[in-house]
Scaffold this active site. Structure first.
Site, PDB file in Angstrom:
ATOM      1  N   TYR A  71       1.195  -1.358   0.071  1.00  0.00           N
ATOM      2  CA  TYR A  71      -0.159   0.242   0.397  1.00  0.00           C
ATOM      3  C   TYR A  71       0.292   1.861  -0.045  1.00  0.00           C
ATOM      4  O   TYR A  71       0.379   2.152  -0.409  1.00  0.00           O
ATOM      5  CB  TYR A  71      -0.786  -0.035   1.177  1.00  0.00           C
ATOM      6  CG  TYR A  71      -1.989  -0.743   1.627  1.00  0.00           C
ATOM      7  CD1 TYR A  71      -2.386  -2.190   0.072  1.00  0.00           C
ATOM      8  CD2 TYR A  71      -2.713  -1.075   2.760  1.00  0.00           C
ATOM      9  CE1 TYR A  71      -3.163  -2.797   0.088  1.00  0.00           C
ATOM     10  CE2 TYR A  71      -3.287  -2.397   2.573  1.00  0.00           C
ATOM     11  CZ  TYR A  71      -3.984  -3.104   1.559  1.00  0.00           C
ATOM     12  OH  TYR A  71      -4.777  -4.079   1.739  1.00  0.00           O
ATOM     13  N   HIS A 131      -0.764 -11.588   2.018  1.00  0.00           N
ATOM     14  CA  HIS A 131      -1.497 -10.712   0.442  1.00  0.00           C
ATOM     15  C   HIS A 131      -2.320 -11.565  -0.655  1.00  0.00           C
ATOM     16  O   HIS A 131      -3.730 -11.113  -0.669  1.00  0.00           O
ATOM     17  CB  HIS A 131      -1.018  -9.831   0.154  1.00  0.00           C
ATOM     18  CG  HIS A 131      -1.503  -8.381   0.175  1.00  0.00           C
ATOM     19  ND1 HIS A 131      -0.963  -7.007  -0.189  1.00  0.00           N
ATOM     20  CD2 HIS A 131      -2.657  -7.836  -0.086  1.00  0.00           C
ATOM     21  CE1 HIS A 131      -1.914  -6.098  -0.212  1.00  0.00           C
ATOM     22  NE2 HIS A 131      -3.606  -6.891   0.112  1.00  0.00           N
TER      23      HIS A 131
END
Length: 344
Positions: A71, A131
């Site tokens: 991110y 993830h």
């Protein structure tokens, strides 16, 4: 209705008009996790705004912050936490911080974790997730995160997957860190975007069961079969994109509007309560401090109302997060959301 809903009823019945920030669940290793967290997968041009969003959330009572190596918001999350720790607003042990290992570092979990800890300015994270069950090829890029292309593609635009990659290698490296009695960098491990098929293989071949499976789920994508499987195996679901990604389309669902009016709460509150009422952790994303602080009212939805919302999603499924790199995974297309099923 599944017993996961019933277990949540036991929590809320013992609380008088609880705020969603006051509700906690227990992971399968005994660690307590706040049911509501702040997601920080923010637009690249607004990364710096993450800091104020995190500060606003913590001051409003949030104790769970969800971030990730990919991110690029970890430094801003870290700055917010540092300032609040220094002024005495919060103690580290009262926070629950989640981060994730991106597929480009599928075989370098230790590196990913250390880079995340450095960016966050922390000695440990409470939850470390894989993830995606994917492995990307490593392509160097001086301007990329940690000198790498985050999601490499070839000249034709196709995702470049590691030829020797096995997604379970990533989880086994998480497992090794977690099981090392001398390593205190993580309190729990889990996965994200895993289908039942992928979870079955993991459970069969690995030693530590994931505590969490973080997936997209909401009234347009109730994920009932996955929800049942995870409940049977004592794995909590975490819901990302609960509002439906950009533009918050799930707020426009007529049934959501109707129920929000009935319970005298905002649409945000209603969608958050929909998850918590079913025993699901939820991590809405927002950069608006007012919206963050005002989205903590709990609506005690009935079993019939939950069923009605889930039936709606079964009839009109929409997966908003469906990136091209995910096309090889079960239940993903890589073609983006099926907007024909949006029903307003």
């Amino acid at each position: 209705m599944s017993s996961s809903v019933a277990s949540t009823e036991n929590i809320v019945e013992n609380m008088l008009h609880p705020k969603t920030t006051e509700i906690y669940f227990s992971l399968n290793n005994g660690v307590r996790i706040p049911a509501l967290g702040l997601g920080t997968a923010n637009p690249h041009e607004k990364l710096a705004e993450t800091k104020q969003a995190v500060k606003a959330a913590i001051k409003a009572g949030y104790r769970h912050i969800d971030t990730a190596w990919a991110y690029e918001t970890e430094p801003f999350v870290g700055e917010a936490i540092k300032e609040l720790l220094e002024d005495g607003s919060i103690k580290r042990e009262d926070l629950f911080i989640t981060t994730k290992v991106w597929p480009v570092l599928w075989d370098e979990v230790d590196r990913s974790l250390n880079e995340s800890l450095k960016a966050l300015g922390l000695e440990y994270v409470d939850l470390l997730l894989q993830h995606w069950p994917l492995c990307f090829e490593k392509i160097k890029d001086p301007k990329g995160i940690s000198g790498l292309v985050k999601t490499p593609v070839d000249d034709s635009g196709k995702t470049m997957y590691a030829a020797d990659g096995d997604y379970l290698e990533t989880y086994k490296q998480l497992e090794k860190i977690y099981l090392d009695p001398n390593d205190h960098r993580v309190r729990a491990i889990g996965v994200s975007n895993f289908s039942i098929e992928y979870l079955e293989r993991l459970i069969k071949e690995c030693r530590v069961k994931p505590t969490v499976n973080q997936v997209e789920t909401h009234p347009h994508l109730p994920q009932m079969e996955l929800r049942k499987f995870c409940f049977m195996h004592d794995i909590l679901l975490t819901a990302y994109s609960p509002l439906g990604s950009h533009g918050a389309p799930n707020l426009k669902i007529p049934l959501v509007k109707k129920l929000a009016e009935k319970y005298n709460v905002t649409g945000n509150d209603l969608l958050i309560s929909y998850h918590i009422r079913q025993g699901t952790i939820v991590i809405p994303r927002s950069l608006n401090p007012v919206r963050i602080s005002s989205s903590i009212e709990f609506a005690s939805l009935t079993k019939d109302e939950l069923q009605e919302l889930n039936d709606f999603g079964e009839k009109y499924p929409v997966r908003f997060i469906d990136e091209p790199f995910a096309a090889i995974l079960p239940e993903f297309t890589g073609n983006g959301p099926n907007l024909d099923n949006l029903k307003y």
